[in-house]
Motif scaffolding. Structure first.
Motif, mmCIF file in Angstrom:
data_model
loop_
_atom_site.group_PDB
_atom_site.id
_atom_site.type_symbol
_atom_site.label_atom_id
_atom_site.label_comp_id
_atom_site.label_asym_id
_atom_site.label_seq_id
_atom_site.Cartn_x
_atom_site.Cartn_y
_atom_site.Cartn_z
ATOM 1 N N SER A 31 -23.027 5.827 -8.510
ATOM 2 C CA SER A 31 -21.855 6.621 -8.118
ATOM 3 C C SER A 31 -21.923 8.072 -8.589
ATOM 4 O O SER A 31 -21.199 8.924 -8.088
ATOM 5 N N CYS A 32 -22.772 8.356 -9.577
ATOM 6 C CA CYS A 32 -22.972 9.732 -10.049
ATOM 7 C C CYS A 32 -24.430 10.109 -9.827
ATOM 8 O O CYS A 32 -25.325 9.309 -10.105
ATOM 9 N N GLN A 33 -24.656 11.327 -9.350
ATOM 10 C CA GLN A 33 -26.012 11.755 -9.030
ATOM 11 C C GLN A 33 -26.281 13.140 -9.596
ATOM 12 O O GLN A 33 -25.384 13.796 -10.130
ATOM 13 N N GLU A 38 -25.735 15.436 -5.423
ATOM 14 C CA GLU A 38 -24.273 15.449 -5.467
ATOM 15 C C GLU A 38 -23.713 16.321 -4.336
ATOM 16 O O GLU A 38 -22.759 15.928 -3.652
ATOM 17 N N VAL A 39 -24.314 17.472 -4.124
ATOM 18 C CA VAL A 39 -23.855 18.372 -3.049
ATOM 19 C C VAL A 39 -24.071 17.721 -1.689
ATOM 20 O O VAL A 39 -23.193 17.759 -0.817
ATOM 21 N N SER A 40 -25.231 17.084 -1.495
ATOM 22 C CA SER A 40 -25.525 16.451 -0.209
ATOM 23 C C SER A 40 -24.578 15.291 0.076
ATOM 24 O O SER A 40 -24.060 15.153 1.192
ATOM 25 N N MET A 41 -24.320 14.467 -0.940
ATOM 26 C CA MET A 41 -23.445 13.313 -0.734
ATOM 27 C C MET A 41 -22.006 13.743 -0.459
ATOM 28 O O MET A 41 -21.250 13.013 0.196
ATOM 29 N N SER A 42 -21.634 14.906 -0.949
ATOM 30 C CA SER A 42 -20.285 15.406 -0.704
ATOM 31 C C SER A 42 -20.050 15.710 0.776
ATOM 32 O O SER A 42 -18.903 15.802 1.223
ATOM 33 N N LYS A 43 -21.139 15.854 1.540
ATOM 34 C CA LYS A 43 -21.032 16.212 2.952
ATOM 35 C C LYS A 43 -21.317 15.047 3.901
ATOM 36 O O LYS A 43 -21.227 15.209 5.115
ATOM 37 N N LEU A 44 -21.692 13.883 3.347
ATOM 38 C CA LEU A 44 -22.132 12.772 4.191
ATOM 39 C C LEU A 44 -21.147 11.602 4.142
ATOM 40 O O LEU A 44 -20.489 11.370 3.131
ATOM 41 N N PRO A 45 -21.073 10.805 5.248
ATOM 42 C CA PRO A 45 -20.145 9.671 5.277
ATOM 43 C C PRO A 45 -20.735 8.368 4.744
ATOM 44 O O PRO A 45 -19.996 7.473 4.341
ATOM 45 N N SER A 65 -20.120 3.291 2.371
ATOM 46 C CA SER A 65 -19.370 4.474 2.789
ATOM 47 C C SER A 65 -19.124 5.345 1.565
ATOM 48 O O SER A 65 -18.939 4.846 0.455
ATOM 49 N N ILE A 66 -19.158 6.656 1.773
ATOM 50 C CA ILE A 66 -18.938 7.617 0.691
ATOM 51 C C ILE A 66 -17.518 8.142 0.813
ATOM 52 O O ILE A 66 -17.170 8.790 1.801
ATOM 53 N N ASN A 67 -16.707 7.846 -0.183
ATOM 54 C CA ASN A 67 -15.301 8.231 -0.146
ATOM 55 C C ASN A 67 -15.006 9.300 -1.199
ATOM 56 O O ASN A 67 -15.895 9.747 -1.916
ATOM 57 N N GLU A 68 -13.762 9.680 -1.273
ATOM 58 C CA GLU A 68 -13.342 10.799 -2.121
ATOM 59 C C GLU A 68 -13.835 10.636 -3.560
ATOM 60 O O GLU A 68 -13.576 9.626 -4.207
ATOM 61 N N PRO A 69 -14.562 11.645 -4.088
ATOM 62 C CA PRO A 69 -15.062 11.539 -5.472
ATOM 63 C C PRO A 69 -14.005 11.925 -6.494
ATOM 64 O O PRO A 69 -13.031 12.617 -6.191
ATOM 65 N N THR A 70 -14.236 11.465 -7.731
ATOM 66 C CA THR A 70 -13.386 11.825 -8.860
ATOM 67 C C THR A 70 -14.195 12.695 -9.819
ATOM 68 O O THR A 70 -15.283 12.291 -10.238
ATOM 69 N N PRO A 71 -13.698 13.888 -10.172
ATOM 70 C CA PRO A 71 -14.448 14.741 -11.106
ATOM 71 C C PRO A 71 -14.220 14.305 -12.561
ATOM 72 O O PRO A 71 -13.114 13.927 -12.940
ATOM 73 N N TYR A 72 -15.278 14.360 -13.361
ATOM 74 C CA TYR A 72 -15.201 14.079 -14.797
ATOM 75 C C TYR A 72 -15.793 15.256 -15.562
ATOM 76 O O TYR A 72 -16.885 15.728 -15.213
ATOM 77 N N LEU A 104 -19.231 14.605 -10.487
ATOM 78 C CA LEU A 104 -18.481 13.856 -9.481
ATOM 79 C C LEU A 104 -18.896 12.390 -9.499
ATOM 80 O O LEU A 104 -20.090 12.071 -9.464
ATOM 81 N N LYS A 105 -17.902 11.511 -9.566
ATOM 82 C CA LYS A 105 -18.137 10.078 -9.412
ATOM 83 C C LYS A 105 -17.658 9.686 -8.017
ATOM 84 O O LYS A 105 -16.468 9.719 -7.717
ATOM 85 N N PHE A 106 -18.616 9.308 -7.161
ATOM 86 C CA PHE A 106 -18.280 8.974 -5.786
ATOM 87 C C PHE A 106 -17.733 7.550 -5.689
ATOM 88 O O PHE A 106 -18.199 6.632 -6.395
#
Length: 273
Positions: A31-33, A38-45, A65-72, A104-106
């Motif tokens: 879930s964390c990369q 991290e940038v690429s996964m933020s743009k992909l479904p 599926s890649i859903n809304e991440p949580t920042p830590y 970001l934890k996806f």
């Protein structure tokens, strides 16, 4: 597409087991990369998840599926759910060279897409080997095999070759658990921090599995000289298997014989009786 290949040896060994029966930890692991992914996964479904299965090969785990991440905050990295436990399996965490101050934890959710191939589908992974994530539309991944049984849960090794760390006791593959539940015998615990050992026997409920699960829960199994030791450095093995109908008193005699032969009585070892 992700082909997980942890650099940490202990984590690489148990990652397929986690994918099979501790999906919460496997999902936490991926879930964390790193900053680029991290940038690429933020743009992909979606992301397709695989585990390395030999050079140039990848074992299918699932489509997520890649859903809304949580920042830590970086300082809270080890408070991310599941990460403290993953640390016990050898996960190193963030590199000192990683510049991010927020991680970001996806929220990755497993889809039903071809779950019948989970742990069975093996595809080719083009070189270079170190490129562990790829864009699917830019690569060709040939199907190499579809196995009858899941490779996420490997066959039980010969009992004479079995070595299991304390952390691994709680995530042993189901087939290993089934075998251990049928085996009575004499086992050995070696504390790798100083080389001292403990000999015990298992002939109660669920045999070796039941006894080792006691250690997984408590860290010491009720043994006095193990109470003040950190179980993270314990390694478990089997010294001798016994007949299912061997009387308990004969098993105790065997146990005593092994204690004498291996010199595990205190103060040299960790047996106090």
């Amino acid at each position: 597409m992700l082909r997980h290949r942890p650099k940490e040896p202990k984590l690489a060994r148990v990652l397929p087991w986690l994918a099979a029966q501790r999906t919460d930890l496997f999902d936490a692991y991926q879930s964390c990369q790193g900053p680029v992914l991290e940038v690429s996964m933020s743009k992909l479904p979606y992301v397709a998840s695989f585990i390395a299965h030999g050079p140039g090969r990848a074992l299918f785990v699932g489509l997520y599926s890649i859903n809304e991440p949580t920042p830590y905050p970086r300082a809270d990295f080890w408070s991310i759910p599941g990460y403290a436990e993953l640390r016990s399996y050898g996960m190193d965490g963030l590199a000192e060279t990683d510049p991010r101050q927020s991680i970001l934890k996806f929220d990755l959710r497993l889809l039903e897409f071809h779950q019948e191939w989970r742990g069975k589908l093996i595809v080719g992974w083009p070189p270079p080997e170190r490129s562990w994530w790829r864009r699917a539309h830019q690569n060709k991944m040939p199907v190499l095999a579809i196995l009858e049984d899941s490779a996420l849960e490997p066959a039980m090794p010969d009992w004479t070759e079995l070595l299991v760390t304390w952390a691994e006791l709680s995530v042993l593959p189901r087939r290993w658990c089934a075998a251990l539940s049928e085996w009575r015998g004499i086992y050995y615990i070696r504390d790798t921090s100083d080389g001292r050992g403990y000999v015990g026997s298992a002939a109660g409920a669920e045999n070796l599995l039941g006894r080792w699960r006691d250690y997984a829960k408590t860290g010491h199994g009720g043994n006095r000289l193990l109470l003040d030791r950190c179980p993270d450095t314990f390694v478990f093995s089997i010294l001798q298997r016994t007949s299912p109908d061997m009387p308990r008193e004969d098993i105790v005699k065997l146990e005593t014989s092994w204690k004498i032969r291996l010199g595990t009585y205190a103060p040299a070892g960790l047996n106090d009786n």
